[in-house]
Write a protein that holds these residues in place. Structure first.
Motif, short mmCIF file in Angstrom:
data_model
loop_
_atom_site.label_atom_id
_atom_site.label_comp_id
_atom_site.label_asym_id
_atom_site.label_seq_id
_atom_site.Cartn_x
_atom_site.Cartn_y
_atom_site.Cartn_z
N ASP A 176 11.26 -2.33 -13.95
CA ASP A 176 12.04 -3.51 -14.32
C ASP A 176 12.64 -4.19 -13.10
O ASP A 176 13.87 -4.32 -12.97
N ASP A 177 11.78 -4.64 -12.20
CA ASP A 177 12.22 -5.31 -10.97
C ASP A 177 11.09 -6.22 -10.51
O ASP A 177 9.97 -5.74 -10.26
N PRO A 178 11.33 -7.53 -10.41
CA PRO A 178 10.25 -8.46 -10.05
C PRO A 178 10.00 -8.58 -8.55
O PRO A 178 9.09 -9.31 -8.13
N GLN A 179 10.78 -7.87 -7.72
CA GLN A 179 10.65 -8.04 -6.27
C GLN A 179 9.42 -7.30 -5.72
O GLN A 179 8.95 -6.30 -6.29
N LEU A 180 8.90 -7.80 -4.62
CA LEU A 180 7.83 -7.11 -3.91
C LEU A 180 8.33 -5.77 -3.40
O LEU A 180 9.49 -5.63 -3.03
N LEU A 181 7.44 -4.79 -3.38
CA LEU A 181 7.81 -3.45 -2.92
C LEU A 181 7.41 -3.31 -1.46
O LEU A 181 6.26 -3.03 -1.15
N ARG B 143 7.64 -5.75 -13.96
CA ARG B 143 8.12 -6.99 -14.56
C ARG B 143 7.81 -8.20 -13.70
O ARG B 143 8.30 -8.34 -12.58
N GLY B 144 6.96 -9.09 -14.23
CA GLY B 144 6.59 -10.30 -13.52
C GLY B 144 5.83 -10.07 -12.24
O GLY B 144 5.73 -10.98 -11.41
N ASN B 145 5.23 -8.88 -12.08
CA ASN B 145 4.62 -8.56 -10.78
C ASN B 145 3.37 -7.71 -10.92
O ASN B 145 2.99 -7.02 -9.97
N GLY B 146 2.73 -7.71 -12.09
CA GLY B 146 1.45 -7.04 -12.22
C GLY B 146 1.56 -5.60 -12.68
O GLY B 146 2.54 -5.20 -13.32
N VAL B 147 0.54 -4.82 -12.34
CA VAL B 147 0.46 -3.44 -12.81
C VAL B 147 -0.11 -2.55 -11.72
O VAL B 147 -0.71 -3.01 -10.75
N VAL B 148 0.06 -1.25 -11.92
CA VAL B 148 -0.60 -0.24 -11.10
C VAL B 148 -1.25 0.74 -12.06
O VAL B 148 -0.62 1.17 -13.04
N THR B 149 -2.50 1.09 -11.80
CA THR B 149 -3.18 2.13 -12.58
C THR B 149 -3.58 3.26 -11.64
O THR B 149 -3.91 3.03 -10.47
N VAL C 259 0.84 -1.20 0.00
CA VAL C 259 0.00 0.00 0.00
C VAL C 259 0.88 1.26 0.00
O VAL C 259 0.42 2.35 -0.32
N ARG C 260 2.14 1.09 0.32
CA ARG C 260 3.10 2.20 0.17
C ARG C 260 3.06 2.77 -1.26
O ARG C 260 3.31 3.96 -1.46
N ILE C 261 2.82 1.92 -2.24
CA ILE C 261 2.75 2.38 -3.62
C ILE C 261 1.66 3.42 -3.78
O ILE C 261 1.87 4.48 -4.39
N HIS C 262 0.47 3.14 -3.25
CA HIS C 262 -0.64 4.09 -3.31
C HIS C 262 -0.22 5.42 -2.67
O HIS C 262 -0.46 6.49 -3.23
N ARG C 263 0.37 5.31 -1.50
CA ARG C 263 0.74 6.52 -0.75
C ARG C 263 1.70 7.40 -1.53
O ARG C 263 1.52 8.63 -1.60
N GLU C 264 2.69 6.78 -2.16
CA GLU C 264 3.68 7.57 -2.90
C GLU C 264 3.07 8.21 -4.15
O GLU C 264 3.44 9.33 -4.53
N ILE C 265 2.13 7.53 -4.77
CA ILE C 265 1.46 8.12 -5.94
C ILE C 265 0.59 9.29 -5.51
O ILE C 265 0.62 10.37 -6.13
N TYR C 266 -0.18 9.13 -4.45
CA TYR C 266 -1.02 10.23 -3.97
C TYR C 266 -0.17 11.43 -3.54
O TYR C 266 -0.59 12.58 -3.72
N ARG C 267 0.98 11.18 -2.98
CA ARG C 267 1.86 12.28 -2.56
C ARG C 267 2.30 13.13 -3.76
O ARG C 267 2.40 14.35 -3.66
N ARG C 268 2.55 12.46 -4.88
CA ARG C 268 3.11 13.14 -6.05
C ARG C 268 2.07 13.64 -7.03
O ARG C 268 2.38 14.53 -7.84
N ARG C 269 0.88 13.08 -6.99
CA ARG C 269 -0.10 13.33 -8.05
C ARG C 269 -1.41 13.82 -7.44
O ARG C 269 -2.33 13.03 -7.17
N PRO C 270 -1.56 15.12 -7.20
CA PRO C 270 -2.78 15.61 -6.56
C PRO C 270 -4.05 15.37 -7.38
O PRO C 270 -5.15 15.37 -6.82
N GLU C 271 -3.90 15.13 -8.69
CA GLU C 271 -5.07 14.88 -9.52
C GLU C 271 -5.54 13.43 -9.45
O GLU C 271 -6.64 13.09 -9.91
N VAL C 272 -4.71 12.56 -8.87
CA VAL C 272 -5.07 11.15 -8.76
C VAL C 272 -5.95 10.94 -7.53
O VAL C 272 -5.60 11.34 -6.42
N ASN C 273 -7.10 10.31 -7.74
CA ASN C 273 -8.04 10.04 -6.65
C ASN C 273 -8.38 8.56 -6.52
O ASN C 273 -9.23 8.20 -5.70
N GLY C 274 -7.74 7.73 -7.32
CA GLY C 274 -7.96 6.29 -7.22
C GLY C 274 -6.77 5.53 -7.76
O GLY C 274 -6.18 5.92 -8.77
#
Length: 230
Positions: free
Chosen positions: A130-135, A157-163, A78-93
């Motif tokens: 380009d990194d298959p490890q968990l974040l 890479r080998g670990n899905g996507v984020v939208t 869920v850290r991924i969500h947090r970092e995106i929201y921190r950088r992208r004020p237009e992102v709401n989901g």
């Protein structure tokens, strides 16, 4: 002094649960995956730490702040969500998912070109992590968010996507669009004719990547309609 967290409305919680059920029902997540929506400038609401298809009708979602550690019981990525929201004020989901075609294409270190309408929303093409490890660290999540930049999606890479969307509905719909773009890319590659196939140029992609005509709403309705029972 610890500031009180905002209390999400039932509509907010229901939307997160509904998004999760839709992602699971259409095979974009399985045991792993999560989704969230922004509550305000400093907080977001994330799905339970449960396989999304198994989330109960009244199961509580978690409020996460953009500052401080993740709350107890919240999944590490869920850290991924947090970092995106921190950088992208237009992102709401934000949606973190594992669509099968995107998983396959990402293992090839490829991302889809804008070859058709659904692919146009990611033109010129999504970035690749380009990194298959968990974040599981703040540093990794921050680096992924930087790689995402202002794009709507990133393949891992080998670990899905984020939208990332202007709403959670948009992020879910973009997950469906991205999976279809990956399907088209893989089929073009399999045909051996990928280099001869059409790719939308910048102007074509910009014109085609529209939400007018209830494009998002119609796909959302399709994805979230419960299965009919005989």
């Amino acid at each position: 002094m610890t500031l009180a967290l905002p209390t999400p409305t039932e509509a907010d919680s229901a939307l997160v649960r509904t998004a999760g059920w839709a992602l699971a029902r259409h095979g974009f997540v399985h045991a792993y995956g999560h989704c969230s929506l922004r509550l305000d400038a400093r907080h977001f609401l994330v799905s339970p730490a449960t396989p999304l298809g198994l989330v109960g009708v009244d199961e509580a979602c978690s409020v996460v702040g953009l500052d401080g550690p993740l709350p107890e019981g919240v999944l590490g990525e869920v850290r991924i969500h947090r970092e995106i929201y921190r950088r992208r004020p237009e992102v709401n989901g934000v949606v973190r998912s594992m669509p099968p075609k995107a998983m396959t294409l990402g293992t090839l270190r490829l991302t889809p070109k804008p070859r058709h309408g659904m692919g146009s929303y990611f033109a010129p093409k999504p970035p690749l992590w380009d990194d298959p490890q968990l974040l599981r660290s703040d540093e990794q999540a921050a680096a992924l968010a930087e790689t995402l930049g202002d794009a709507r999606a990133i393949l891992m890479r080998g670990n899905g996507v984020v939208t990332a969307g202007t709403s959670l509905k948009e992020a879910v719909v973009l997950t469906r669009f991205l999976e279809d773009a990956c399907r088209i890319e893989l089929e073009c590659l399999t045909s051996g004719l990928a280099d001869q196939g059409a790719v939308l140029d910048a102007d074509e992609a910009c014109e085609r990547a529209t939400w007018s005509g209830r494009i998002m709403d119609r796909m959302w309705d399709y994805l979230t309609r419960p299965p009919t029972r005989a």
